[in-house]
Design a protein around this motif. Structure first.
Motif, PDB file in Angstrom:
ATOM      1  N   ASN A 184      -0.057   5.457  -8.705  1.00  0.00           N
ATOM      2  CA  ASN A 184       0.649   5.881  -7.500  1.00  0.00           C
ATOM      3  C   ASN A 184      -0.298   5.819  -6.304  1.00  0.00           C
ATOM      4  O   ASN A 184      -1.522   5.817  -6.481  1.00  0.00           O
ATOM      5  N   GLY A 185       0.275   5.797  -5.132  1.00  0.00           N
ATOM      6  CA  GLY A 185      -0.564   5.765  -3.938  1.00  0.00           C
ATOM      7  C   GLY A 185      -1.536   4.608  -3.930  1.00  0.00           C
ATOM      8  O   GLY A 185      -2.697   4.755  -3.554  1.00  0.00           O
ATOM      9  N   SER A 219       3.806   2.169  -6.029  1.00  0.00           N
ATOM     10  CA  SER A 219       3.487   2.539  -7.411  1.00  0.00           C
ATOM     11  C   SER A 219       3.755   1.378  -8.356  1.00  0.00           C
ATOM     12  O   SER A 219       4.618   0.535  -8.102  1.00  0.00           O
ATOM     13  N   PRO A 239       0.837  -1.207   0.000  1.00  0.00           N
ATOM     14  CA  PRO A 239       0.000   0.000   0.000  1.00  0.00           C
ATOM     15  C   PRO A 239       0.870   1.254   0.000  1.00  0.00           C
ATOM     16  O   PRO A 239       1.872   1.332   0.711  1.00  0.00           O
ATOM     17  N   GLY A 240       0.448   2.216  -0.819  1.00  0.00           N
ATOM     18  CA  GLY A 240       1.215   3.442  -0.971  1.00  0.00           C
ATOM     19  C   GLY A 240       2.249   3.380  -2.076  1.00  0.00           C
ATOM     20  O   GLY A 240       2.824   4.419  -2.452  1.00  0.00           O
ATOM     21  N   LYS A 265      -3.806   1.449  -3.183  1.00  0.00           N
ATOM     22  CA  LYS A 265      -4.569   1.018  -2.017  1.00  0.00           C
ATOM     23  C   LYS A 265      -4.986  -0.443  -2.198  1.00  0.00           C
ATOM     24  O   LYS A 265      -5.090  -0.914  -3.341  1.00  0.00           O
ATOM     25  N   ARG A 311      -4.330   9.894  -8.405  1.00  0.00           N
ATOM     26  CA  ARG A 311      -3.392   8.800  -8.148  1.00  0.00           C
ATOM     27  C   ARG A 311      -2.977   8.085  -9.435  1.00  0.00           C
ATOM     28  O   ARG A 311      -1.828   7.666  -9.557  1.00  0.00           O
TER      29      ARG A 311
END
Length: 114
Positions: free
Chosen positions: A81-82, A17, A14-15, A84, A66
């Motif tokens: 990106n980012g 890319s 998580p977080g 989840k 994102r």
């Protein structure tokens, strides 16, 4: 006929890319727009983002800020990106053609997990 091959999926925390790629071949001159979709088991395939021949892009609200769709000649990309956990899915590239057809790639799995 348009053939599509995705690549770039994998496991990410998580977080993190990932960048997915989709290479188009065949009758690429007939493509009017290309899309990224995603799907989880038992759920409908959902649109993630689109890029048209004129270069206009858009992504759905759930990934806005994102994810980014881009294109380089006969390849399109989905920069994620980012990430989840809820982004976990099989991601598909799709091409819409001028004659109303639609082609699909084989999909690439993205897993977001710690």
């Amino acid at each position: 006929q348009v053939q599509l091959v995705e690549s770039g999926g994998g496991l990410v925390q998580p977080g993190g890319s990932l960048r997915l790629s989709c290479a188009a071949s065949g009758s690429i001159f007939s493509i009017s727009a290309m899309d990224w979709y995603r799907q989880n088991p038992g759920k409908e395939r959902e649109l993630v983002g689109r890029i048209t021949n004129s270069g206009n892009t858009n992504v759905v609200d759930s990934v806005k800020g994102r994810f980014t769709v881009s294109r380089d000649n006969a390849k399109i990309y989905l920069q994620m990106n980012g990430l989840k956990p809820e982004d976990t899915a099989v991601y598909y590239c799709s091409a819409e053609t001028d004659y109303g057809g639609r082609s699909w790639g084989q999909g690439t799995q993205v897993i977001v997990s710690s």
